[in-house]
Design an enzyme around this catalytic site. Structure first.
Site, PDB file in Angstrom:
ATOM      1  N   HIS A 156       0.808  -0.877  -0.265  1.00 59.76           N
ATOM      2  CA  HIS A 156      -0.335  -0.123  -0.081  1.00 59.76           C
ATOM      3  C   HIS A 156       0.925   1.365  -0.066  1.00 59.76           C
ATOM      4  O   HIS A 156       0.538   2.056  -0.870  1.00 59.76           O
ATOM      5  CB  HIS A 156      -1.199  -0.049   1.251  1.00 59.76           C
ATOM      6  CG  HIS A 156      -1.616   1.015   1.534  1.00 59.76           C
ATOM      7  ND1 HIS A 156      -3.306   0.891   1.239  1.00 59.76           N
ATOM      8  CD2 HIS A 156      -1.595   2.695   1.945  1.00 59.76           C
ATOM      9  CE1 HIS A 156      -3.710   2.699   1.214  1.00 59.76           C
ATOM     10  NE2 HIS A 156      -2.452   3.033   1.337  1.00 59.76           N
ATOM     11  N   GLU A 157       1.444   1.174   0.784  1.00 58.52           N
ATOM     12  CA  GLU A 157       2.701   2.539   0.847  1.00 58.52           C
ATOM     13  C   GLU A 157       3.649   2.324  -0.154  1.00 58.52           C
ATOM     14  O   GLU A 157       4.156   3.359  -0.530  1.00 58.52           O
ATOM     15  CB  GLU A 157       3.490   2.255   2.168  1.00 58.52           C
ATOM     16  CG  GLU A 157       2.572   2.232   3.656  1.00 58.52           C
ATOM     17  CD  GLU A 157       1.890   3.789   3.927  1.00 58.52           C
ATOM     18  OE1 GLU A 157       2.057   4.340   2.950  1.00 58.52           O
ATOM     19  OE2 GLU A 157       0.766   3.541   4.212  1.00 58.52           O
ATOM     20  N   HIS A 160       1.744   4.617  -3.091  1.00 60.93           N
ATOM     21  CA  HIS A 160       2.185   5.628  -3.053  1.00 60.93           C
ATOM     22  C   HIS A 160       3.799   6.657  -3.094  1.00 60.93           C
ATOM     23  O   HIS A 160       4.227   7.749  -4.059  1.00 60.93           O
ATOM     24  CB  HIS A 160       1.777   5.804  -1.102  1.00 60.93           C
ATOM     25  CG  HIS A 160       0.726   6.343  -0.672  1.00 60.93           C
ATOM     26  ND1 HIS A 160      -0.620   7.418  -1.527  1.00 60.93           N
ATOM     27  CD2 HIS A 160       0.224   5.420   0.427  1.00 60.93           C
ATOM     28  CE1 HIS A 160      -1.249   6.728  -0.981  1.00 60.93           C
ATOM     29  NE2 HIS A 160      -1.134   5.978   0.277  1.00 60.93           N
ATOM     30  N   ASP A 167      -4.987   7.809  -1.385  1.00 65.11           N
ATOM     31  CA  ASP A 167      -5.890   6.743  -0.214  1.00 65.11           C
ATOM     32  C   ASP A 167      -7.133   6.872  -1.314  1.00 65.11           C
ATOM     33  O   ASP A 167      -7.529   7.730  -1.626  1.00 65.11           O
ATOM     34  CB  ASP A 167      -5.833   7.138   1.090  1.00 65.11           C
ATOM     35  CG  ASP A 167      -4.865   5.952   1.960  1.00 65.11           C
ATOM     36  OD1 ASP A 167      -3.737   5.796   0.900  1.00 65.11           O
ATOM     37  OD2 ASP A 167      -3.980   7.498   2.339  1.00 65.11           O
TER      38      ASP A 167
END
Length: 912
Positions: A156-157, A160, A167
């Site tokens: 998930h990170e 980014h 998000d």
């Protein structure tokens, strides 16, 4: 319009940038679908624990497999380097660092005020982030199930950090009114995620759950969306990476365009997978025909060592011009006495046609060692310029003492040209050393920055001047990159004025509570000694007799170091030019942190070319105290080059224009007024007067999972620890950050107004009110000429076909200066409300040459709320399918009972 934009696109200010020295420069590269040289760094203040290393390895291994799956067999992690703090015990398994450093790591492991993983990312959509952050507690604790699997959290990170997606949930707006469904929905992607809206009320130790109540147009504050544990949807990683069913990003077909989340706001309602598909990684890769990654992730542990620096200083003939050799002596002397950290190793090399050893590599263990090194600094110059000779000699001195050049640093200063400089590029690559370059004056080699670019060093530049101030600023930026800031020097003030005869130069320098150790004041002049004195916050006066001459030969500087910790408050320096003619006078103040356990206020600045229309240039400055954002500061950026007037620009933290988020301590602005090619110095001056700091949730923070629903029962996780919401008074402070940038320009600067990104709409007393921050005529500078406002019942139509949307008469709106708040009122009676629950609005700003901004973010206003909008306990397509099925079954059974009873009664009557 398209032709006009095309012509302008050919004339715009095309800029090619070397990033500032503080800009994050990742070493990660894609090699046959695998990411190589991912750098993870552990903060020196983290207590030694081998489990941190082991759990980091396991997390990234798991992440590699998950990444391969969710990118449809396209990406995985191939090789990782983990930087171990110097304070941890050494083992044979640890290799030495080369050019890797804590400051430039891709993943940081350090303590934080919460255990939420997050990604530092203050740029736009599709832009890479600065770093990913994990806490030791997150890695060591098995009970932090609120974040889900650690490998999934890493992926998930990573999305980014690497691809610039955002998000798909929202902490501030967890629910919204959906036009598509005519009901309240959870802010999610996709919109078919099922669950229930729940409010938990607590009194003392007793907590009770209930359905959320209506408050205005949505649910009450504190209402949480609790998803079902079992879902039938395979996406999305950027919404709820913890769900076992999630194996995809939201794509064009599943993306929830209505959700009020950062992905929609920043990426113009594009899905995360669409953004990833537009990345260089995606274009330079192909699907791997395998069910698992082609190779296992490999790991290497690298341990930091003592800092070893060779000053490689140009003493060619041109250094005698414009007092450059004198300014070099002054700046390098201050660097040795007040900037480079204790226990560092330093060697001094000079070069002209050849190179000479002035001082062998020796350790700075005390002030006497510092003063001894100063004696070897050069004061004379002659000959030609041979950069490679100087670099070879510097590496030779380091290797002679340390047995290796790995992890060492070269500070290369020159004002001249060397056509053979590329000859030592292979040597530098093998050496594992980092080169920081300082270009002095307009004649410094135009490709000097290639040394720092290839080795990950700093790019610095100083223009010529009457005193050494600008060169002192450049040297002050060369601090250790090991993450230990407790011994690092901080530039509080650096000011220079041309002072007339009998005129005063008065400067107030606030010393705040986070600094004060080793505070150093320097007054410099270029002709004759002025009259001056220094007064501390308690009124004690230090006269000129309390100062000492910096250079006993030239006697053009006077210095004073305050013993112990300087008094907190405002220090006043008063200087009078007693010379019969005008002269240049400067003031420099350097200090260190007051104590090791209280982080000092710091400023970190960088320049970036935005990946948007016209590729505008943005200056960013992050002002913080540890993990606290510093608000309310005045931040001034100054761009300067030889033989040109300086360009100044105030950076803003208002969440508009170039600034991504309001009140997050990141101050930003577009740069539109540079003219001419060449090398520019950048100075960012930050001043705070009764400023505040505060804790704030990071913008790209992993979702804290509130709980889940299973078989109709709600299970809540422990809530996120509440952060102190109050602002903390910091008082007055000042900080200076410097660097350089190389600009290659073509054509001239023509910019439209910037895109409005904070358009809001709400209804009050039957009136629709729109509000936004005014853009400028040139991006976020100046002011626009007028606005074009449009409305639509369809969000995508407004985004993709703005010109054909319904116009709103906005002729009465006269644009304000950039950065000021605009408001506009519309009577709601102008819109039909019988069936239209939501109306969307967007705008474009137009300048006086008819250049138009991009379409703004899209705001919505709810005109009519259907009675059924609040009827559902679950947030799904109507209600949870299990509940619906059960309800239908019960109804059928009840009907059958009634029918059978009726038949029996009729049968009995017939028998009678």
């Amino acid at each position: 319009q398209g032709q006009v934009m095309g012509v302008i696109g050919g004339l715009i200010f095309l800029l090619s940038f070397q990033l500032l020295h503080v800009a994050k420069c990742s070493m990660v590269w894609l090699n046959k679908n695998g990411y190589e040289d991912l750098v993870v760094a552990i903060n020196p203040q983290v207590p030694e624990d081998d489990k941190i290393i082991m759990n980091t390895v396991n997390m990234i291994k798991s992440a590699s497999n998950h990444l391969f799956e969710i990118t449809k067999h396209r990406f995985f992690f191939k090789s990782v380097k983990i930087i171990i703090p110097k304070t941890w015990k050494r083992t044979p398994n640890y290799s030495k660092l080369k050019t890797e450093s804590y400051n430039q790591a891709d993943v940081i492991i350090s303590d934080h005020y919460t255990d939420d993983p997050y990604t530092s990312h203050n740029l736009g959509c599709k832009e890479k982030g600065q770093h990913i952050h994990f806490t030791p507690n997150f890695l060591l604790s098995d009970y932090l199930t609120v974040y889900g699997d650690k490998g999934r959290a890493f992926v998930h990170e990573w999305a980014h950090f690497r691809w610039g997606v955002f998000d798909e949930y929202s902490v501030n707006e967890p629910f919204y009114m959906s036009r598509k469904y005519g009901m309240i929905k959870a802010t999610s992607c996709p919109d078919s995620v099922t669950g229930q809206a729940v409010f938990e009320g607590c009194s003392g130790d007793k907590c009770e759950k209930r359905n959320c109540s209506r408050h205005g147009q949505l649910y009450e504050k504190g209402c949480k969306f609790i998803p079902d544990r079992q879902q039938n949807v395979p996406s999305s990683v950027m919404y709820a990476q913890d769900m076992s069913s999630v194996v995809e990003f939201c794509d064009k077909t599943t993306h929830n365009i209505e959700a009020p989340n950062m992905q929609n706001r920043i990426c113009n309602h594009k899905s995360t997978w669409e953004v990833i598909m537009e990345s260089d990684d995606f274009r330079n890769s192909a699907v791997v025909n395998a069910s698992v990654p082609p190779s296992e992730t490999t790991f290497r542990s690298l341990q930091a060592q003592d800092r070893a620096v060779a000053l490689v200083l140009d003493v060619s003939g041109s250094m005698e011009e414009k007092d450059r050799i004198t300014h070099l002596y002054e700046a390098a002397r201050i660097f040795l006495l007040h900037v480079i950290e204790i226990d560092s190793w330093v060697a001094i090399v000079t070069f002209n046609s050849d190179a000479s050893e002035e001082a062998p590599l020796q350790q700075i263990t005390n002030d006497a060692a510092r003063r001894e090194l100063v004696q070897y600094l050069p004061t004379r110059a002659s000959g030609q310029t041979n950069i490679c000779a100087g670099i070879r000699k510097g590496l030779e001195l380091i290797e002679k003492k340390m047995a290796t050049t790995y992890g060492s640093e070269i500070v290369l200063l020159t004002d001249g040209l060397d056509s053979n400089k590329s000859a030592c590029f292979p040597l530098l690559k093998e050496s594992g050393a980092k080169v920081h370059t300082i270009a002095l004056g307009p004649g410094a080699d135009g490709e000097l920055e290639e040394f720092s670019k290839q080795t990950g060093g700093l790019n610095l530049y100083a223009t010529d001047g009457g005193v050494a101030r600008k060169l002192v600023e450049a040297f002050s930026a060369i601090t250790s990159g090991n993450g230990d800031i407790s011994q690092q020097s901080i530039l509080l003030e650096s000011k220079e004025l041309l002072v007339q005869h009998s005129e005063w130069m008065n400067t107030t320098v606030p010393v705040d509570k986070t600094v004060g150790n080793g505070t150093f004041f320097s007054v410099a002049w270029n002709q004759s000694r002025p009259f001056f004195f220094l007064k501390n916050p308690k009124g004690k006066v230090y006269g000129s007799s309390d100062f000492t001459f910096g250079d006993p030969n030239s006697k053009t500087t006077a210095e004073l170091t305050i013993s112990g910790t300087a008094e907190v408050g405002e220090w006043e320096i008063c200087i009078k030019n007693v010379r019969e003619a005008t002269q240049t006078i400067s003031v420099t103040v350097i200090s260190q942190p007051a104590c090791s356990d209280v982080p000092p206020v710091r400023v970190s600045a960088h320049v970036h070319r935005a990946n948007t229309a016209f590729n505008p240039v943005v200056i960013y400055a992050e002002v913080s105290q540890g993990f606290l954002s510093v608000l309310g500061a005045t931040v001034i950026a100054t761009m300067e080059k030889d033989d040109a007037a300086p360009v100044t620009l105030e950076l803003l933290d208002n969440g508009a224009g170039a600034d991504m988020k309001k009140n997050d301590g990141v101050y930003s602005r577009y740069l539109t007024s540079l003219q001419g090619t060449g090398r520019y110095s950048l100075k960012v001056a930050v001043h705070g007067k009764n400023t505040t700091t505060r804790l704030s949730l990071n913008q790209n923070q992993l979702l804290h999972i509130a709980g889940y629903r299973e078989n109709g029962k709600i299970y809540l996780n422990a809530p996120r620890p509440k952060l102190a919401d109050e602002e903390i008074q910091l008082g007055s402070f000042s900080r200076i950050s410097v660097s350089s940038v190389v600009v290659n320009t073509g054509g001239h600067s023509i910019y439209p107004p910037c895109k409005v990104t904070d358009l809001h709409a709400y209804i009050e007393n039957q009136t629709i009110i729109l509000s936004w921050t005014a853009p400028g005529g040139d991006l976020d500078n100046g002011k626009a000429d007028h606005y074009i406002i449009k409305s639509s019942e369809n969000l995508l139509d407004l985004r993709d076909h703005f010109d054909h949307a319904t116009p709103v008469n906005s002729s009465d709106v006269i644009p304000k200066e950039a950065g000021r708040e605009e408001t506009f009122e519309i009577k709601s009676e102008n819109f039909i409300t019988e069936k239209d629950t939501i109306i969307y609005f967007a705008l474009r700003a137009v300048d006086d040459t008819d250049l138009m901004s991009e379409v703004s973010n899209i705001a919505q206003v709810i005109l009519f709320i259907p009675p059924a909008a609040f009827d559902y306990e679950s947030n799904s397509d109507g209600a949870n399918s299990t509940v619906i099925a059960a309800t239908v079954a019960v109804c059928i059974v009840v009907l059958c009972i009634i029918l059978c009873s009726s038949l029996c009664v009729l049968q009995k009557r017939k028998g009678r």
